[in-house]
Scaffold this motif. Structure first.
Motif, PDB file in Angstrom:
ATOM      1  N   LEU A  12       1.006  -1.155  -0.004  1.00  0.00           N
ATOM      2  CA  LEU A  12       0.046  -0.031  -0.176  1.00  0.00           C
ATOM      3  C   LEU A  12       0.654   1.154  -0.112  1.00  0.00           C
ATOM      4  O   LEU A  12       1.664   1.225   0.759  1.00  0.00           O
ATOM      5  N   LEU A  13       0.750   2.369  -0.761  1.00  0.00           N
ATOM      6  CA  LEU A  13       1.400   3.334  -0.872  1.00  0.00           C
ATOM      7  C   LEU A  13       0.323   4.791  -1.103  1.00  0.00           C
ATOM      8  O   LEU A  13      -0.213   4.847  -2.079  1.00  0.00           O
ATOM      9  N   ASN A 210      -3.635   6.647  11.331  1.00  0.00           N
ATOM     10  CA  ASN A 210      -3.370   7.567  10.357  1.00  0.00           C
ATOM     11  C   ASN A 210      -2.395   6.901   9.386  1.00  0.00           C
ATOM     12  O   ASN A 210      -1.433   6.070   9.874  1.00  0.00           O
ATOM     13  N   ILE A 211      -2.175   7.172   8.128  1.00  0.00           N
ATOM     14  CA  ILE A 211      -1.321   6.438   7.106  1.00  0.00           C
ATOM     15  C   ILE A 211      -0.350   7.672   6.612  1.00  0.00           C
ATOM     16  O   ILE A 211      -0.901   8.799   6.255  1.00  0.00           O
ATOM     17  N   PRO A 212       0.944   7.528   6.636  1.00  0.00           N
ATOM     18  CA  PRO A 212       1.723   8.601   6.190  1.00  0.00           C
ATOM     19  C   PRO A 212       1.904   8.649   4.787  1.00  0.00           C
ATOM     20  O   PRO A 212       1.671   7.544   3.991  1.00  0.00           O
ATOM     21  N   THR A 213       2.354   9.564   4.118  1.00  0.00           N
ATOM     22  CA  THR A 213       2.552  10.095   2.730  1.00  0.00           C
ATOM     23  C   THR A 213       3.965   9.321   2.247  1.00  0.00           C
ATOM     24  O   THR A 213       4.861   9.330   3.099  1.00  0.00           O
ATOM     25  N   GLY A 214       3.992   8.516   1.283  1.00  0.00           N
ATOM     26  CA  GLY A 214       4.951   7.995   0.411  1.00  0.00           C
ATOM     27  C   GLY A 214       5.683   6.921   1.008  1.00  0.00           C
ATOM     28  O   GLY A 214       6.927   6.573   0.652  1.00  0.00           O
ATOM     29  N   ILE A 215       5.301   6.372   2.050  1.00  0.00           N
ATOM     30  CA  ILE A 215       6.257   5.050   2.707  1.00  0.00           C
ATOM     31  C   ILE A 215       5.379   3.794   2.312  1.00  0.00           C
ATOM     32  O   ILE A 215       4.267   3.379   3.087  1.00  0.00           O
ATOM     33  N   PRO A 216       6.054   3.126   1.754  1.00  0.00           N
ATOM     34  CA  PRO A 216       5.394   1.748   1.197  1.00  0.00           C
ATOM     35  C   PRO A 216       5.058   1.017   2.628  1.00  0.00           C
ATOM     36  O   PRO A 216       5.868   0.786   3.530  1.00  0.00           O
TER      37      PRO A 216
END
Ligand SMILES: O=C(O)[C@@H](CO)OP(=O)(O)O
Length: 256
Positions: A12-13, A210-216
């Protein structure tokens, strides 16, 4: 090869920082570009994939350029720019209704922190619907022509999960069952819906995720007794756990 019982790997990205993430505006279905920092995050995402030897062989994205361009940049860096791709509105960000285009800090000040967090993170309370004449509505956007009157005017996370799951089961799961390494490039809230589904996160707990930006985020999967796919690494594994920790806190604190 896909030995019996084993399934492919899911990556997931979340897209890199967008211009509106940078400006702290509610975005939803507004098709904003990546910021310069977001493009850098996408490149770093590609490097992490290459370093881990985790090379996608199929891509699924939303219809929004911040996810599409993040995937293109990351895949170019790890030399996988050529893999097949499917794009679907069902992977879009949560439609943010009348909040689209509004400043997060100002919204929190105007409505108070409790209401702000209910709109942002409650599972089943959507923001007020957007007026079809609002400059940030998607009225007349050709990419959604097939949706007609069913096009969302606002969504809560429960709505996102309900519209995402048919695509998940029909398009993503078969790729995983075929043994592929599947990259899903999407958005903070559509990926929260995926994680809720995969990990069986309850409605209250998902509010704090929460999901961070840009980290697979890598998920290894197996077929459970009931036939569903189940992670063997619950919660998934960020390819850069330290960076993910800081970035998750930053997303949680937006508006403050
Ligand atoms: O504005 C949005 O569309 C989302 C993601 O950037 O914001 P939030 O994290 O507040 O749900």
């Amino acid at each position: 090869m896909n030995p019996e019982g084993s399934v492919g790997t899911l990556v997931l990205l979340r897209h890199g920082q967008s211009d509106w993430n940078e400006k702290n505006l509610f975005t939803g279905w507004v098709d904003v570009a990546l910021s310069a920092r977001g493009e850098g995050e996408a490149r770093r995402g590609g490097e992490l994939l290459a370093d881990a030897g985790l090379l996608p062989d199929v891509l699924h994205t939303s219809l929004l350029r911040r996810a599409i361009n993040t995937a293109n940049i990351a895949l170019d860096v790890c030399d996988r720019h050529w893999i097949p791709v499917r794009r679907d509105w069902r992977l879009n960000e949560r439609h943010y209704g009348a909040l689209q285009g509004k400043d997060k800090k100002q919204t929190m000040e105007e409505y108070g922190e409790e209401q702000f967090q209910i709109w942002r993170r409650s599972y089943d309370t959507p923001p007020p619907p957007i007026d079809p004449d609002d400059p940030y509505a998607q009225t007349g956007d050709p990419r959604y022509a097939d949706l007609g009157d069913t096009m969302p005017r606002t969504e809560c996370l429960a709505d996102v999960l309900a519209r995402l799951l048919p695509y998940w089961q029909a398009a993503v799961v078969p790729d995983l069952r075929a043994g592929h390494t599947v990259l899903v490039a999407a958005h903070g809230n559509s990926l929260r819906a995926v994680v809720k589904h995969l990990d069986g996160v309850d409605d209250a707990t998902i509010a704090g995720l929460n999901i961070p930006t840009g980290i697979p985020l890598r998920y290894d999967l197996e077929t459970a007794a009931d036939g569903d796919l189940r992670p063997t690494n619950p919660g998934g594994t960020y390819l850069d756990p330290d960076a993910a920790k800081d970035a998750i806190a930053a997303v949680a604190n937006q508006g403050r």
